[in-house]
Every structure is written in C-alpha cells, then in structure tokens.
Design a protein around this motif. Structure first.
Motif, PDB file in Angstrom:
ATOM      1  N   ASP A 190      -8.635  -5.050  -1.895  1.00 23.22           N
ATOM      2  CA  ASP A 190      -7.613  -4.398  -2.723  1.00 23.22           C
ATOM      3  C   ASP A 190      -7.894  -2.908  -2.893  1.00 23.22           C
ATOM      4  OD1 ASP A 190      -9.918  -4.997  -4.148  1.00 23.22           O
ATOM      5  OD2 ASP A 190      -8.855  -5.191  -6.061  1.00 23.22           O
ATOM      6  N   TRP A 191      -8.129  -2.209  -1.779  1.00 23.28           N
ATOM      7  CA  TRP A 191      -8.377  -0.775  -1.846  1.00 23.28           C
ATOM      8  C   TRP A 191      -7.783  -0.089  -0.626  1.00 23.28           C
ATOM      9  CZ3 TRP A 191     -11.475   0.927   2.238  1.00 23.28           C
ATOM     10  CH2 TRP A 191     -12.278  -0.048   2.857  1.00 23.28           C
ATOM     11  N   GLU A 193     -19.150  -1.154  -4.695  1.00 25.11           N
ATOM     12  CA  GLU A 193     -20.082  -0.495  -3.784  1.00 25.11           C
ATOM     13  C   GLU A 193     -19.339  -0.058  -2.527  1.00 25.11           C
ATOM     14  OE1 GLU A 193     -23.034   0.451  -4.355  1.00 25.11           O
ATOM     15  OE2 GLU A 193     -23.275  -0.544  -6.287  1.00 25.11           O
ATOM     16  N   VAL A 194     -19.798   1.043  -1.932  1.00 21.77           N
ATOM     17  CA  VAL A 194     -19.116   1.606  -0.776  1.00 21.77           C
ATOM     18  C   VAL A 194     -20.151   2.111   0.222  1.00 21.77           C
ATOM     19  CG1 VAL A 194     -18.944   3.932  -1.787  1.00 21.77           C
ATOM     20  CG2 VAL A 194     -17.281   3.201  -0.060  1.00 21.77           C
ATOM     21  N   GLY A 195     -19.803   2.031   1.500  1.00 18.47           N
ATOM     22  CA  GLY A 195     -20.642   2.576   2.556  1.00 18.47           C
ATOM     23  C   GLY A 195     -19.765   3.244   3.597  1.00 18.47           C
ATOM     24  N   VAL A 196     -20.269   4.300   4.224  1.00 17.90           N
ATOM     25  CA  VAL A 196     -19.496   5.022   5.237  1.00 17.90           C
ATOM     26  C   VAL A 196     -20.422   5.399   6.380  1.00 17.90           C
ATOM     27  CG1 VAL A 196     -19.855   7.327   4.224  1.00 17.90           C
ATOM     28  CG2 VAL A 196     -17.798   6.877   5.575  1.00 17.90           C
ATOM     29  N   ASP A 197     -19.875   5.431   7.587  1.00 19.22           N
ATOM     30  CA  ASP A 197     -20.660   5.865   8.736  1.00 19.22           C
ATOM     31  C   ASP A 197     -19.739   6.520   9.750  1.00 19.22           C
ATOM     32  OD1 ASP A 197     -23.351   5.916   9.920  1.00 19.22           O
ATOM     33  OD2 ASP A 197     -22.432   4.765  11.530  1.00 19.22           O
ATOM     34  N   LEU A 198     -20.239   7.532  10.445  1.00 17.83           N
ATOM     35  CA  LEU A 198     -19.507   8.136  11.552  1.00 17.83           C
ATOM     36  C   LEU A 198     -20.481   8.457  12.666  1.00 17.83           C
ATOM     37  CD1 LEU A 198     -18.507  11.887  11.102  1.00 17.83           C
ATOM     38  CD2 LEU A 198     -20.340  10.830   9.808  1.00 17.83           C
ATOM     39  N   GLU A 199     -19.965   8.439  13.895  1.00 18.51           N
ATOM     40  CA  GLU A 199     -20.792   8.704  15.066  1.00 18.51           C
ATOM     41  C   GLU A 199     -19.973   9.430  16.124  1.00 18.51           C
ATOM     42  OE1 GLU A 199     -23.893   8.371  15.825  1.00 18.51           O
ATOM     43  OE2 GLU A 199     -24.674   7.096  14.214  1.00 18.51           O
ATOM     44  N   LEU A 200     -20.650  10.277  16.859  1.00 16.85           N
ATOM     45  CA  LEU A 200     -20.087  10.878  18.058  1.00 16.85           C
ATOM     46  C   LEU A 200     -20.186   9.857  19.186  1.00 16.85           C
ATOM     47  CD1 LEU A 200     -19.096  13.508  19.540  1.00 16.85           C
ATOM     48  CD2 LEU A 200     -21.521  13.945  20.026  1.00 16.85           C
ATOM     49  N   ILE A 201     -19.080   9.620  19.888  1.00 20.79           N
ATOM     50  CA  ILE A 201     -19.096   8.671  21.007  1.00 20.79           C
ATOM     51  C   ILE A 201     -19.853   9.306  22.168  1.00 20.79           C
ATOM     52  CG2 ILE A 201     -17.696   7.367  22.650  1.00 20.79           C
ATOM     53  CD1 ILE A 201     -15.444   7.450  20.546  1.00 20.79           C
ATOM     54  N   ALA A 235     -16.730   0.762   4.318  1.00 21.03           N
ATOM     55  CA  ALA A 235     -16.801  -0.633   3.888  1.00 21.03           C
ATOM     56  C   ALA A 235     -16.922  -0.691   2.374  1.00 21.03           C
ATOM     57  CB  ALA A 235     -17.996  -1.335   4.530  1.00 21.03           C
ATOM     58  N   ALA A 236     -16.290  -1.707   1.782  1.00 21.70           N
ATOM     59  CA  ALA A 236     -16.352  -1.877   0.333  1.00 21.70           C
ATOM     60  C   ALA A 236     -16.057  -3.327  -0.009  1.00 21.70           C
ATOM     61  CB  ALA A 236     -15.360  -0.952  -0.372  1.00 21.70           C
ATOM     62  N   PRO A 246     -17.762 -10.356  -0.757  1.00 21.78           N
ATOM     63  CA  PRO A 246     -16.728 -10.318   0.293  1.00 21.78           C
ATOM     64  C   PRO A 246     -16.484  -8.882   0.756  1.00 21.78           C
ATOM     65  CG  PRO A 246     -15.690 -10.516  -1.861  1.00 21.78           C
ATOM     66  CD  PRO A 246     -17.180 -10.495  -2.106  1.00 21.78           C
ATOM     67  N   TRP A 247     -17.113  -8.494   1.844  1.00 25.60           N
ATOM     68  CA  TRP A 247     -16.966  -7.138   2.348  1.00 25.60           C
ATOM     69  C   TRP A 247     -15.752  -7.010   3.261  1.00 25.60           C
ATOM     70  CZ3 TRP A 247     -19.710  -3.491   0.168  1.00 25.60           C
ATOM     71  CH2 TRP A 247     -20.961  -3.803  -0.387  1.00 25.60           C
ATOM     72  N   VAL A 248     -15.123  -5.849   3.203  1.00 25.00           N
ATOM     73  CA  VAL A 248     -14.033  -5.506   4.116  1.00 25.00           C
ATOM     74  C   VAL A 248     -14.326  -4.121   4.672  1.00 25.00           C
ATOM     75  CG1 VAL A 248     -11.590  -4.842   4.226  1.00 25.00           C
ATOM     76  CG2 VAL A 248     -12.249  -6.959   3.088  1.00 25.00           C
ATOM     77  N   VAL A 249     -14.060  -3.937   5.975  1.00 24.86           N
ATOM     78  CA  VAL A 249     -14.310  -2.650   6.615  1.00 24.86           C
ATOM     79  C   VAL A 249     -13.013  -2.111   7.199  1.00 24.86           C
ATOM     80  CG1 VAL A 249     -14.964  -3.688   8.832  1.00 24.86           C
ATOM     81  CG2 VAL A 249     -15.789  -1.414   8.248  1.00 24.86           C
ATOM     82  N   ARG A 250     -12.819  -0.800   7.079  1.00 24.95           N
ATOM     83  CA  ARG A 250     -11.649  -0.129   7.642  1.00 24.95           C
ATOM     84  C   ARG A 250     -12.117   1.057   8.476  1.00 24.95           C
ATOM     85  NH1 ARG A 250      -9.140  -1.695   2.376  1.00 24.95           N
ATOM     86  NH2 ARG A 250      -7.468  -3.124   2.957  1.00 24.95           N
ATOM     87  N   THR A 251     -11.397   1.311   9.567  1.00 27.51           N
ATOM     88  CA  THR A 251     -11.759   2.426  10.435  1.00 27.51           C
ATOM     89  C   THR A 251     -11.217   3.737   9.870  1.00 27.51           C
ATOM     90  OG1 THR A 251      -9.797   2.006  11.784  1.00 27.51           O
ATOM     91  CG2 THR A 251     -11.859   1.015  12.513  1.00 27.51           C
ATOM     92  N   LEU A 252     -11.866   4.839  10.258  1.00 22.22           N
ATOM     93  CA  LEU A 252     -11.483   6.174   9.813  1.00 22.22           C
ATOM     94  C   LEU A 252     -11.061   7.019  11.006  1.00 22.22           C
ATOM     95  CD1 LEU A 252     -14.458   6.898   7.371  1.00 22.22           C
ATOM     96  CD2 LEU A 252     -12.123   6.250   6.733  1.00 22.22           C
TER      97      LEU A 252
END
Length: 245
Positions: free
Chosen positions: A231-232, A119-127, A226-227, A209-215
């Motif tokens: 190992d990704w 499973e995967v999730g993504v989000d982006l926002e304007l600061i 997040a996924a 066990p979720w892991v999140v990485r910045t874009l």
C-alpha cells in the motif's frame, strides 16, 4: 544547501531522491562540514580522491535530505544503528519516530529513500557488461532466478542480472541483513505488472511481507526500492528544487 521548512511525508508514499555525486569545491566543503567525526574518519580512509569525494557528497546529501523532514540543520543530525547494523537517526522526537531512510550510491550517482511507518531499502547499479552474470547468479540467486537469467538472450543478460541484484539488495537493506542472505531472497517477477509491486520471499530471515518496485534511474542504470506491504507508491523528488525552495 539550506533547510528552509520541514517537509511532510505520507505513510502511503516513499520519497526517492536522486543525487549526482559531483560538485564544486564549495559544495564538497559544505558537505564535509556537516559530517560527524566517524563519517570524516571513514572518508579519510579512501585512497582515491574521487571515492572520498563521492562518499562525502553522498552522506552530506543524505543529511541535507533528512534535515528537510526533521527540521534540523544537516550537521545536527545524529546517527545510530540497529542490532543488525542498519543505520537509523538517533534521538528522534515522537512526531518523527516513524521516519526511516536508506542510502545507495554507485559510480557517481546516489539514491535516498525516505519512508514513514515502514522499513525501506533502496539500491541502484550501473549495468556493466564485464560481469560474469551466470556465475554470479549461480552463487547468489535462487534456482528459479538462475533459470530466468540463463534463459535471457545473451545481449540482455547483464541487464537482467542487475535487475535481480538491485531488487534483492533493496530487500536485504530494508530488512537489515547482509549479503549472505542473497540466495534466500527470491524475487518473483512473474507476478508483477511491468515489475511493479513484486512480492518477495525471504526464507527464514523475515516474517514481513516485502514488496519491491523498480526505479527509473536513466539509461544504463537500474534501481529498486523495497518496503513492507503493497500500500505505497513512489514519489520522485528533486534535491535541486529543495535546495532553492
């Protein structure tokens, strides 16, 4: 845009597709033609033309990208949803059954994440500097996250707040639960190197066990994906190149 050939995806890779939600009338019309009746009805409910156009371009872009992996024309893709409301592709053939995706769009930009077998999730926002970062942190963040935002220099506080916000939203979207779980989702920046591969605690809502990485979303923007598992890796993709490939 036209689907030329099927795109492959490794289990160890999450493809990230950035989209700019502006286009000529022909591009908008093409995306509108790809949408199903439910999507068109939702688009028609937007009062502002700009919001309507952005919705159509984001969801048309999602269909185009999914078509690259499924070998389908964008208009032939059918959507369903999980019990918690997370969108999925309906009627996948066995060789595509493990494909997952997520879409985020804000202020004229969008991100699509495509994964295989997780499973995967993504989000982006304007600061935005007009947000009340401390008040929102007190409402939606854990005690440790609140303290981190509170201790950040005022000139950097909005950016720090949105770093947490997109990370938490990405996890909740991957899990398929709503914003009511924001406070239960805790991001531990202290254990990550340059905020890459950061572990997550999601309270009683998840056994995964979720892991999140910045874009890298460009100046003035923050994003996160997040996924499951660690190992990704992230694979940035170019929709313009795919459209002309």
């Amino acid at each position: 845009m036209s689907v030329i050939r099927r795109r492959s995806l490794l289990v160890s890779t999450i493809d990230i597709w950035p989209l700019t939600l502006t286009g000529e009338d022909t591009e908008y019309g093409r995306c509108l033609d790809w949408l199903d009746q439910q999507e068109r009805e939702r688009a028609s409910r937007f009062l502002r033309r700009q919001d309507r156009e952005r919705y159509v371009l984001a969801h048309g872009g999602l269909r185009f990208i999914l078509g690259l992996y499924l070998g389908l024309a964008p208009a032939r893709i059918e959507f369903s949803s999980t019990a918690t409301g997370k969108p999925t592709v309906a009627g996948l053939r066995p060789e595509h059954a493990a494909l997952t995706f997520n879409l985020s769009h804000a202020h004229g930009n969008a991100m699509v994440a495509i994964a295989q077998g997780r499973e995967v999730g993504v989000d982006l926002e304007l600061i935005r500097e007009d947000v009340e970062a401390l008040k929102l942190a007190e409402r939606f963040f854990s005690d440790r996250e609140q303290q981190h935002v509170r201790s950040t220099a005022p000139e950097s506080r909005s950016r720090e707040f949105f770093h947490y916000w997109v990370a938490k939203e990405a996890v909740l979207k991957a899990e398929g639960v709503g914003l009511a779980s924001l406070q239960a989702c805790e991001i531990d920046w202290s254990s990550g190197s340059d905020r890459d591969g950061v572990p997550v605690r999601l309270g009683e809502y998840s056994q995964q066990p979720w892991v999140v990485r910045t874009l890298d979303c460009g100046p003035g923007w923050v994003g996160a994906v997040a996924a499951h598992g660690a190992d990704w890796t992230i694979n940035p993709c170019n929709p313009c190149a795919a459209a002309t490939d």
